[in-house]
Motif scaffolding. Structure first.
Motif, short mmCIF file in Angstrom:
data_model
loop_
_atom_site.label_atom_id
_atom_site.label_comp_id
_atom_site.label_asym_id
_atom_site.label_seq_id
_atom_site.Cartn_x
_atom_site.Cartn_y
_atom_site.Cartn_z
N VAL A 76 0.84 -1.20 0.00
CA VAL A 76 0.00 0.00 0.00
C VAL A 76 0.88 1.26 0.00
CG1 VAL A 76 -1.79 1.28 1.23
CG2 VAL A 76 -1.87 -1.21 1.17
N PHE A 77 2.02 1.19 0.69
CA PHE A 77 2.94 2.32 0.71
C PHE A 77 3.51 2.58 -0.67
CE2 PHE A 77 7.05 4.37 1.56
CZ PHE A 77 6.67 5.36 2.46
N VAL A 78 3.89 1.51 -1.39
CA VAL A 78 4.41 1.65 -2.75
C VAL A 78 3.34 2.24 -3.66
CG1 VAL A 78 5.35 0.44 -4.75
CG2 VAL A 78 6.01 -0.26 -2.46
N LEU A 79 2.14 1.73 -3.58
CA LEU A 79 1.03 2.25 -4.38
C LEU A 79 0.83 3.74 -4.11
CD1 LEU A 79 -1.39 1.62 -6.30
CD2 LEU A 79 -2.75 1.21 -4.23
N SER A 80 0.96 4.14 -2.85
CA SER A 80 0.78 5.54 -2.48
C SER A 80 1.88 6.42 -3.05
CB SER A 80 0.73 5.68 -0.95
OG SER A 80 -0.31 4.91 -0.40
N ILE A 81 3.13 5.95 -3.01
CA ILE A 81 4.24 6.72 -3.58
C ILE A 81 4.03 6.94 -5.08
CG2 ILE A 81 6.68 6.57 -4.24
CD1 ILE A 81 7.39 5.67 -1.55
N TYR A 82 3.66 5.86 -5.78
CA TYR A 82 3.44 6.00 -7.22
C TYR A 82 2.25 6.91 -7.51
CZ TYR A 82 6.89 2.76 -9.06
OH TYR A 82 8.07 2.18 -9.45
#
Length: 538
Positions: A190-196
């Motif tokens: 979810v953190f990676v999705l948020s950064i992108y």
């Protein structure tokens, strides 16, 4: 899917012959007689999402969670530490040349390349030739979110919103999932999705776009995000350039990191030798830079850059093969692989540029599916060339082509001539020293004023002490205390004599007491002896 790739490495000489022949037959990106449609200055906004909450979450994670992120998704978190210099960004993006999909600084072409962005992001599990292409039939946004965050369809449905033409999910909801989800891998996902969604492809402020979830959904299959990042960066710059204004909706932090890699002479920062585990993005993020240079000063600097002011190859880019032929999030755009061979320390020859200015489309246009299939087929037959750096950096044919090339980028050097960049840096340094001198003068004036106030206060205190002394002296005379030192000494001697007399009397009395006590003791002893004798006689 991997078996469909046909990768071919060719010699530099063969590529040069093919490229020059193609250019001769098909022509340049722009036709003769082309009139520029661009304005003198493009007003570009770099409004971005507030990323401090993402950075705060990252800093709270332990080393094990951080390493899990690095191992799967690369060095993206270092982008959170890069501050956007809006003055610099607005100026250097003026040099974007949509016709050739590159930045043109007078006689210098530069462009972020697939190899450079791949090296910056250091994504360990991607396949560099497996680019993201939006499929005609993809799972719904709900299905993809359910797979990524591990929540039920009912939960996801209640939280997805329609923003314009696309579906989105709020960052606030994703933030709660990152903080509260019981599984570490889900939190990282979810953190990676948020950064992108918030930094790499910030299309809707405060929300993550459904197209970003589609890209993230392909990561497990080894798809590289780099071509998509570059394509959307170029498309956003093109859109702003054509409209003479607009908001840059791509990752400004990554573009600035790339800029500093080639302009370290402007920054006056050189990069250290690095090891295999060296992170260029971390180095760029932690390198201190000035952020107080005015926009007009950046304009003068960049307008008068010379070829020797550029660092052609980024110091951290080490490779022997260059991708030169191949076929993205919301659309596609032209990419001139052979236009910037000097960025690889390879000899620059005439590039094939036909169609670069026209090769752009979005997934919303008519007949886009046919173009997507063509790009997909091209990416299945990627071609690479060996890097060669022999003799002069450019061929004579390239120099001749460049001098007659139609340049749609209308910015030109200032009228006072192309002076060496060091001269402008010295001027700027002098201006900076003038500012500091003014500040020093202001500080000295302030200190002088403090000293004057302190002097006045000291004089007032001295006057007050004098008044108090006079009052005390008068009181002493009134009380009879105004005697001379001889008088005081005589009185002290007299008092001391009296004390000595009292001491002598005390000692004499004490001696008499001791004598009397002794006499009493002797008398008692005699009485006891007499009683004892009397008792014995009886």
């Amino acid at each position: 899917m991997e078996n469909e790739f046909l990768e071919k490495v060719e010699d530099n000489a063969g590529i040069r012959i093919w490229s020059e022949k193609t250019q001769l037959e098909k022509g340049d990106s722009l036709a003769k007689g082309c009139t520029s449609e661009f304005y003198d200055y493009t007003r570009i906004s770099v409004t971005q999402n507030d990323l401090w909450e993402l950075k705060e979450i990252w800093n709270q994670w332990d080393e094990e969670t951080n390493q899990l992120f690095y191992g799967n998704y690369g060095d993206l978190p270092h982008l959170l530490d890069i501050k956007i210099d809006e003055h610099l960004f607005r100026v250097f993006t003026q040099y974007w040349n949509p016709a050739y999909s590159c930045f043109t600084f007078e006689r210098v072409d530069l462009v972020p390349t697939i190899e450079e962005y791949t090296a910056l992001l250091r994504c360990p599990k991607v396949q560099v030739d497996k680019a993201y292409l939006r499929a005609a039939c993809v799972p719904t946004f709900l299905k993809k979110l359910m797979n990524i965050i591990g929540m039920s369809e009912q939960w996801v449905t209640a939280r997805v919103k329609q923003k314009g033409e696309c579906k989105c999910i709020s960052w606030r909801i994703l933030k709660d999932l990152i903080l509260l989800h019981p599984y570490t891998k889900r939190r990282v996902n979810v953190f990676v999705l948020s950064i992108y969604g918030l930094m790499v492809f910030p299309r809707a402020l405060g929300y993550v776009d459904e197209a970003v979830s589609d890209l993230f959904d392909r990561f497990d299959r080894g798809v590289t995000p780099v071509p998509a990042i570059l394509a959307e960066t170029f498309r956003s710059l093109n859109a702003c350039k054509r409209a003479s204004e607009g908001t840059f909706i791509m990752c400004a932090q990554l573009l600035l990191a790339w800029f500093h890699s080639h302009f370290w002479k402007v920054d006056k920062v050189s990069y250290r030798v690095f090891s295999e585990n060296y992170s260029p993005l971390k180095e760029l993020a932690t390198t201190p830079r000035r952020d107080d240079v005015l926009e007009e000063n950046w304009i003068v600097l960049l307008q008068n850059l010379q070829e020797e002011d550029f660092e052609w190859r980024a110091h951290w880019l080490i490779l022997d093969e260059i991708l030169y032929r191949c076929g993205r999030i919301w659309g596609a755009v032209g990419y001139g692989h052979l236009l910037v061979l000097r960025q690889y320390r390879s000899r620059q020859f005439i590039p094939a540029t036909h169609g670069l200015a026209q090769f752009e489309f979005s997934y919303m246009r008519d007949n886009y599916k046919k173009k997507v299939r063509e790009i997909s087929n091209a990416w299945k037959q990627t071609r690479r060339m060996k890097r060669v750096a022999v003799g002069p950096m450019t061929t004579l044919e390239y120099n001749a082509w460049w001098s007659r090339r139609i340049n749609d980028n209308i910015l030109r050097p200032t009228q006072d001539g192309a002076r060496p960049m060091e001269e402008y840096l010295q001027i700027e340094q002098l201006e900076e020293e003038k500012v500091h001198l003014r500040l020093d003068i202001d500080v000295q004036k302030s200190e002088a004023e403090k000293l004057r106030k302190g002097k006045r206060k000291a004089e007032e205190d001295l006057d007050s002490l004098k008044t108090d002394y006079k009052k005390l002296h008068s009181s002493m005379r009134t009380a009879g205390l105004g005697k001379t030192s001889e008088q005081w000494c005589q009185e002290i001697q007299e008092e001391k004599a009296k004390v000595d007399q009292w001491k002598k009397r005390f000692h004499d009395a004490q001696a008499q007491k001791d004598t009397l006590k002794k006499t009493v003791c002797e008398s008692q002893s005699e009485n006891e002896m007499l009683r004892a004798q009397d008792g014995a006689a009886k």
